[in-house]
Write a protein that holds these residues in place. Structure first.
Motif, mmCIF file in Angstrom:
data_model
loop_
_atom_site.group_PDB
_atom_site.id
_atom_site.type_symbol
_atom_site.label_atom_id
_atom_site.label_comp_id
_atom_site.label_asym_id
_atom_site.label_seq_id
_atom_site.Cartn_x
_atom_site.Cartn_y
_atom_site.Cartn_z
ATOM 1 N N VAL A 146 0.853 -1.192 0.000
ATOM 2 C CA VAL A 146 0.000 0.000 0.000
ATOM 3 C C VAL A 146 0.889 1.243 0.000
ATOM 4 O O VAL A 146 1.724 1.423 0.895
ATOM 5 C CB VAL A 146 -0.928 0.020 1.232
ATOM 6 C CG1 VAL A 146 -1.820 1.257 1.210
ATOM 7 C CG2 VAL A 146 -1.776 -1.249 1.279
ATOM 8 N N SER A 147 0.700 2.105 -1.003
ATOM 9 C CA SER A 147 1.426 3.381 -1.078
ATOM 10 C C SER A 147 0.527 4.484 -0.520
ATOM 11 O O SER A 147 -0.617 4.635 -0.968
ATOM 12 C CB SER A 147 1.816 3.701 -2.520
ATOM 13 O OG SER A 147 2.715 2.742 -3.023
ATOM 14 N N LEU A 148 1.046 5.246 0.424
ATOM 15 C CA LEU A 148 0.294 6.328 1.056
ATOM 16 C C LEU A 148 0.762 7.666 0.506
ATOM 17 O O LEU A 148 1.968 7.895 0.331
ATOM 18 C CB LEU A 148 0.492 6.294 2.570
ATOM 19 C CG LEU A 148 0.046 5.002 3.273
ATOM 20 C CD1 LEU A 148 0.455 5.041 4.741
ATOM 21 C CD2 LEU A 148 -1.449 4.802 3.128
ATOM 22 N N THR A 149 -0.194 8.556 0.226
ATOM 23 C CA THR A 149 0.116 9.898 -0.271
ATOM 24 C C THR A 149 -0.463 10.922 0.694
ATOM 25 O O THR A 149 -1.671 10.911 0.969
ATOM 26 C CB THR A 149 -0.465 10.117 -1.671
ATOM 27 O OG1 THR A 149 0.100 9.167 -2.566
ATOM 28 C CG2 THR A 149 -0.150 11.521 -2.174
ATOM 29 N N ALA A 150 0.403 11.798 1.207
ATOM 30 C CA ALA A 150 -0.014 12.849 2.134
ATOM 31 C C ALA A 150 -0.097 14.169 1.384
ATOM 32 O O ALA A 150 0.854 14.564 0.702
ATOM 33 C CB ALA A 150 0.965 12.951 3.296
ATOM 34 N N THR A 151 -1.227 14.867 1.514
ATOM 35 C CA THR A 151 -1.426 16.158 0.847
ATOM 36 C C THR A 151 -1.732 17.206 1.905
ATOM 37 O O THR A 151 -2.784 17.145 2.561
ATOM 38 C CB THR A 151 -2.593 16.076 -0.153
ATOM 39 O OG1 THR A 151 -2.340 15.035 -1.096
ATOM 40 C CG2 THR A 151 -2.758 17.401 -0.892
ATOM 41 N N PRO A 152 -0.813 18.166 2.118
ATOM 42 C CA PRO A 152 -1.055 19.174 3.147
ATOM 43 C C PRO A 152 -2.139 20.164 2.720
ATOM 44 O O PRO A 152 -2.316 20.451 1.534
ATOM 45 C CB PRO A 152 0.299 19.864 3.297
ATOM 46 C CG PRO A 152 0.989 19.643 1.984
ATOM 47 C CD PRO A 152 0.506 18.323 1.473
ATOM 48 N N ALA A 153 -2.881 20.668 3.698
ATOM 49 C CA ALA A 153 -3.860 21.725 3.451
ATOM 50 C C ALA A 153 -3.129 23.044 3.225
ATOM 51 O O ALA A 153 -1.928 23.176 3.517
ATOM 52 C CB ALA A 153 -4.810 21.822 4.639
ATOM 53 N N ALA A 154 -3.855 24.015 2.685
ATOM 54 C CA ALA A 154 -3.267 25.340 2.479
ATOM 55 C C ALA A 154 -2.741 25.884 3.801
ATOM 56 O O ALA A 154 -3.406 25.794 4.838
ATOM 57 C CB ALA A 154 -4.320 26.282 1.900
ATOM 58 N N GLY A 155 -1.514 26.393 3.757
ATOM 59 C CA GLY A 155 -0.900 26.941 4.961
ATOM 60 C C GLY A 155 -0.214 25.906 5.828
ATOM 61 O O GLY A 155 0.298 26.233 6.898
ATOM 62 N N SER A 156 -0.197 24.641 5.372
ATOM 63 C CA SER A 156 0.447 23.571 6.142
ATOM 64 C C SER A 156 1.519 22.893 5.310
ATOM 65 O O SER A 156 1.532 22.979 4.077
ATOM 66 C CB SER A 156 -0.585 22.530 6.593
ATOM 67 O OG SER A 156 -1.520 23.074 7.485
ATOM 68 N N THR A 157 2.395 22.169 5.992
ATOM 69 C CA THR A 157 3.464 21.396 5.363
ATOM 70 C C THR A 157 3.436 19.984 5.918
ATOM 71 O O THR A 157 3.230 19.789 7.125
ATOM 72 C CB THR A 157 4.841 22.028 5.649
ATOM 73 O OG1 THR A 157 4.865 23.354 5.122
ATOM 74 C CG2 THR A 157 5.962 21.208 5.005
ATOM 75 N N PHE A 158 3.617 19.003 5.028
ATOM 76 C CA PHE A 158 3.718 17.617 5.483
ATOM 77 C C PHE A 158 5.111 17.407 6.069
ATOM 78 O O PHE A 158 6.132 17.620 5.405
ATOM 79 C CB PHE A 158 3.475 16.656 4.326
ATOM 80 C CG PHE A 158 3.701 15.215 4.672
ATOM 81 C CD1 PHE A 158 2.974 14.591 5.676
ATOM 82 C CD2 PHE A 158 4.666 14.463 4.001
ATOM 83 C CE1 PHE A 158 3.177 13.264 6.003
ATOM 84 C CE2 PHE A 158 4.880 13.139 4.313
ATOM 85 C CZ PHE A 158 4.138 12.534 5.319
#
Length: 202
Positions: A146-158
């Motif tokens: 399973v490959s996981l993809t993290a997408t930060p919200a505006a104004g945030s950083t992963f």
């Protein structure tokens, strides 16, 4: 050598499951089956083990005289395997034992996602199943990658992955129940320079 005994048929042949062993394969590899049989011959040099899938048999191993079991490992989950045994010596090979078949069960485990940090974002998975956000856990077959993809919200950083060791690169091989954490942090506030700058000499 009493070759007549070699060709004596009527093996008592049974089959039972070993515990499944997980593996890092995309196709749920790692099941095992153990065969046992009764040795009705008295002058064998050994036994030949044959395995069949979809009706086609092939010899996969041979064992010595008086041995009455064999473990076949690394089998595909969800696949039906059939077996038969022949005794052999210098005079030839016996007729096969009766056939015995079993299917390796498909084992499933849960992958759970949590989010932490001062910021926000979402996590999705490939294969599909996790959209976190809303759906932060999913059940997958053993061996699934399973490959996981993290997408930060505006104004945030992963900021990275944590949790089980297998989570650290965002690619998780399902071999047990696992839990991963995605950390999102707010971007630092910008700093402005206030005041007048005068150049030159007074």
């Amino acid at each position: 050598m009493q070759s007549g005994y070699l060709y004596q048929r009527g093996f008592l042949f049974s089959l039972f499951f070993l515990a499944l062993i997980a593996s890092s394969s995309s196709s749920a590899l790692g099941g095992g089956l153990t065969l046992t049989w009764q040795d009705n011959s008295t002058n064998e040099d050994g036994f030949k083990i044959e395995r069949g899938v979809s009706g086609s048999y092939a010899e996969i191993a041979s064992v010595g005289p008086n041995i009455q079991s064999y473990a076949d490992m690394g089998l595909l989950a969800g696949t039906t395997y059939c077996y038969r045994v022949r005794s052999y010596n210098s005079s030839g090979v016996s007729s096969p034992s009766n056939e015995s078949c079993a299917t390796i069960p498909i084992t499933t485990f849960a992958l759970a996602l949590t989010k932490s940090g001062s910021g926000g974002g979402s996590v999705t998975s490939n294969p599909a199943g996790i959209t976190c956000g809303n759906d932060c856990s999913e059940v997958y077959s053993s061996g699934t990658v399973v490959s996981l993809t993290a997408t930060p919200a505006a104004g945030s950083t992963f900021a990275g992955w944590s949790g089980d060791t297998d989570c650290l690169d965002g690619v998780v091989t399902i071999s047990a129940n696992k839990s991963c954490t995605a950390t999102f942090n707010l971007n630092p506030a910008g700093f402005g320079l206030v005041g007048n700058i005068t150049s030159g000499l007074s």
